[in-house]
Write a protein that holds these residues in place. Structure first.
Motif, PDB file in Angstrom:
ATOM      1  N   ASN A   1       0.847  -1.186   0.000  1.00 12.71           N
ATOM      2  CA  ASN A   1       0.000   0.000   0.000  1.00 12.71           C
ATOM      3  C   ASN A   1       0.891   1.248   0.000  1.00 12.71           C
ATOM      4  OD1 ASN A   1      -1.869   2.030   0.385  1.00 12.71           O
ATOM      5  ND2 ASN A   1      -2.990   0.976   2.002  1.00 12.71           N
ATOM      6  N   GLN A   2       1.434   1.542  -1.164  1.00 12.35           N
ATOM      7  CA  GLN A   2       2.403   2.631  -1.280  1.00 12.35           C
ATOM      8  C   GLN A   2       1.804   3.998  -0.972  1.00 12.35           C
ATOM      9  OE1 GLN A   2       5.722   2.166  -1.492  1.00 12.35           O
ATOM     10  NE2 GLN A   2       5.042   0.058  -1.178  1.00 12.35           N
ATOM     11  N   GLU A   3       0.533   4.196  -1.275  1.00 12.05           N
ATOM     12  CA  GLU A   3      -0.109   5.479  -0.954  1.00 12.05           C
ATOM     13  C   GLU A   3      -0.117   5.699   0.562  1.00 12.05           C
ATOM     14  OE1 GLU A   3      -4.175   7.992  -1.943  1.00 12.05           O
ATOM     15  OE2 GLU A   3      -4.170   5.842  -2.308  1.00 12.05           O
ATOM     16  N   ALA A   4      -0.439   4.656   1.309  1.00 12.91           N
ATOM     17  CA  ALA A   4      -0.446   4.773   2.772  1.00 12.91           C
ATOM     18  C   ALA A   4       0.967   4.957   3.312  1.00 12.91           C
ATOM     19  CB  ALA A   4      -1.098   3.542   3.407  1.00 12.91           C
ATOM     20  N   VAL A   5       1.913   4.197   2.796  1.00 11.81           N
ATOM     21  CA  VAL A   5       3.305   4.330   3.242  1.00 11.81           C
ATOM     22  C   VAL A   5       3.785   5.761   3.010  1.00 11.81           C
ATOM     23  CG1 VAL A   5       5.684   3.606   2.809  1.00 11.81           C
ATOM     24  CG2 VAL A   5       3.855   1.879   2.947  1.00 11.81           C
ATOM     25  N   ALA A   6       3.473   6.319   1.845  1.00  7.67           N
ATOM     26  CA  ALA A   6       3.887   7.692   1.536  1.00  7.67           C
ATOM     27  C   ALA A   6       3.229   8.689   2.494  1.00  7.67           C
ATOM     28  CB  ALA A   6       3.551   8.035   0.091  1.00  7.67           C
ATOM     29  N   PHE A   7       1.933   8.499   2.770  1.00  6.37           N
ATOM     30  CA  PHE A   7       1.240   9.395   3.701  1.00  6.37           C
ATOM     31  C   PHE A   7       1.904   9.372   5.067  1.00  6.37           C
ATOM     32  CE2 PHE A   7      -1.665   9.874   7.266  1.00  6.37           C
ATOM     33  CZ  PHE A   7      -2.167  11.146   7.043  1.00  6.37           C
ATOM     34  N   TRP A   8       2.112   8.163   5.606  1.00  3.79           N
ATOM     35  CA  TRP A   8       2.658   8.069   6.955  1.00  3.79           C
ATOM     36  C   TRP A   8       4.073   8.631   7.028  1.00  3.79           C
ATOM     37  CZ3 TRP A   8      -0.600   7.901  10.628  1.00  3.79           C
ATOM     38  CH2 TRP A   8      -1.808   7.239  10.477  1.00  3.79           C
ATOM     39  N   LYS A   9       4.886   8.367   6.024  1.00  3.23           N
ATOM     40  CA  LYS A   9       6.239   8.942   6.013  1.00  3.23           C
ATOM     41  C   LYS A   9       6.185  10.465   5.962  1.00  3.23           C
ATOM     42  CE  LYS A   9       8.969   5.150   4.094  1.00  3.23           C
ATOM     43  NZ  LYS A   9       9.784   4.710   2.935  1.00  3.23           N
ATOM     44  N   ALA A  10       5.274  11.008   5.157  1.00  2.00           N
ATOM     45  CA  ALA A  10       5.158  12.463   5.020  1.00  2.00           C
ATOM     46  C   ALA A  10       4.682  13.126   6.306  1.00  2.00           C
ATOM     47  CB  ALA A  10       4.203  12.809   3.873  1.00  2.00           C
ATOM     48  N   THR A  11       4.049  12.353   7.183  1.00  2.00           N
ATOM     49  CA  THR A  11       3.570  12.928   8.443  1.00  2.00           C
ATOM     50  C   THR A  11       4.487  12.586   9.613  1.00  2.00           C
ATOM     51  OG1 THR A  11       2.036  11.063   8.769  1.00  2.00           O
ATOM     52  CG2 THR A  11       1.156  13.029   7.696  1.00  2.00           C
ATOM     53  N   GLY A  12       5.696  12.103   9.310  1.00  2.00           N
ATOM     54  CA  GLY A  12       6.701  11.918  10.355  1.00  2.00           C
ATOM     55  C   GLY A  12       6.848  10.511  10.902  1.00  2.00           C
ATOM     56  N   TRP A  13       6.076   9.575  10.430  1.00  2.00           N
ATOM     57  CA  TRP A  13       6.193   8.191  10.885  1.00  2.00           C
ATOM     58  C   TRP A  13       7.323   7.517  10.113  1.00  2.00           C
ATOM     59  CZ3 TRP A  13       2.550   5.829  14.360  1.00  2.00           C
ATOM     60  CH2 TRP A  13       1.591   6.731  14.825  1.00  2.00           C
ATOM     61  N   TYR A  14       7.902   6.494  10.687  1.00  2.00           N
ATOM     62  CA  TYR A  14       9.029   5.834  10.037  1.00  2.00           C
ATOM     63  C   TYR A  14       8.898   4.315  10.143  1.00  2.00           C
ATOM     64  CZ  TYR A  14      10.535   5.841  14.921  1.00  2.00           C
ATOM     65  OH  TYR A  14      10.586   5.687  16.288  1.00  2.00           O
ATOM     66  N   PRO A  15       9.370   3.614   9.124  1.00  2.00           N
ATOM     67  CA  PRO A  15       9.319   2.145   9.167  1.00  2.00           C
ATOM     68  C   PRO A  15      10.330   1.588  10.153  1.00  2.00           C
ATOM     69  CG  PRO A  15      10.333   2.890   7.130  1.00  2.00           C
ATOM     70  CD  PRO A  15       9.910   4.119   7.879  1.00  2.00           C
ATOM     71  N   ARG A  16      10.067   0.401  10.632  1.00  2.00           N
ATOM     72  CA  ARG A  16      10.951  -0.292  11.553  1.00  2.00           C
ATOM     73  C   ARG A  16      11.425  -1.583  10.883  1.00  2.00           C
ATOM     74  NH1 ARG A  16      10.351   0.897  17.124  1.00  2.00           N
ATOM     75  NH2 ARG A  16      12.092  -0.560  17.260  1.00  2.00           N
TER      76      ARG A  16
END
Length: 139
Positions: free
Chosen positions: A113-128
């Motif tokens: 779900n690249q759209e969601a991944v992009a949204f969350w990254k743009a709002t300061g969240w990061y993958p683990r």
């Protein structure tokens, strides 16, 4: 004008319709009316809907287990995306978590779900990348 309001059981049918029409939202028995009602009762002040003239256009669920918070089912109706509604829902939730002195929150996103991944990254969240999720069906 968009209003961010507490998610109530009365919002369930409209929320479920939105979730079913939102690619990337995984639904299960944990999303039944009974389960969502219990979730809302266990997590007061953490679950939100966005409404425009009484029409539900966005949702965000959040649960707190006493140690960490978990966000679920951020969804915005396609006609209302890219207007800051998702961000407003998340900000409202994070404000409440800060008031509760919660130190960290997590969320789950389907890897494709690249759209969601992009949204969350743009709002300061990061993958683990050092973590994996594992599940077990208790019943």
């Amino acid at each position: 004008m968009i209003s961010i309001l507490p998610f109530s059981p009365e919002d369930y049918e409209d929320a479920m319709a939105l979730w079913k029409d939102s690619p990337g939202i995984g639904l299960s028995q944990a999303d039944s009316l009974e389960a969502i009602t219990e979730f809302l009762e266990r997590n007061p002040g953490l679950n939100w809907v966005a409404k425009l003239n009484k029409q539900l256009v966005g949702t965000l669920l959040c649960g707190y287990d006493g140690r960490r918070a978990y966000l679920y089912h951020l969804a915005v109706h396609p006609e209302y995306r890219r207007q800051g509604i998702g961000r407003a829902l998340v900000e409202r939730c994070l404000e409440r978590l800060k008031e509760m002195r919660v130190e960290k929150a997590h969320l789950f996103v389907y890897a494709d779900n690249q759209e969601a991944v992009a949204f969350w990254k743009a709002t300061g969240w990061y993958p683990r990348p050092e973590l994996i999720i594992m599940s077990f069906n208790v019943s």
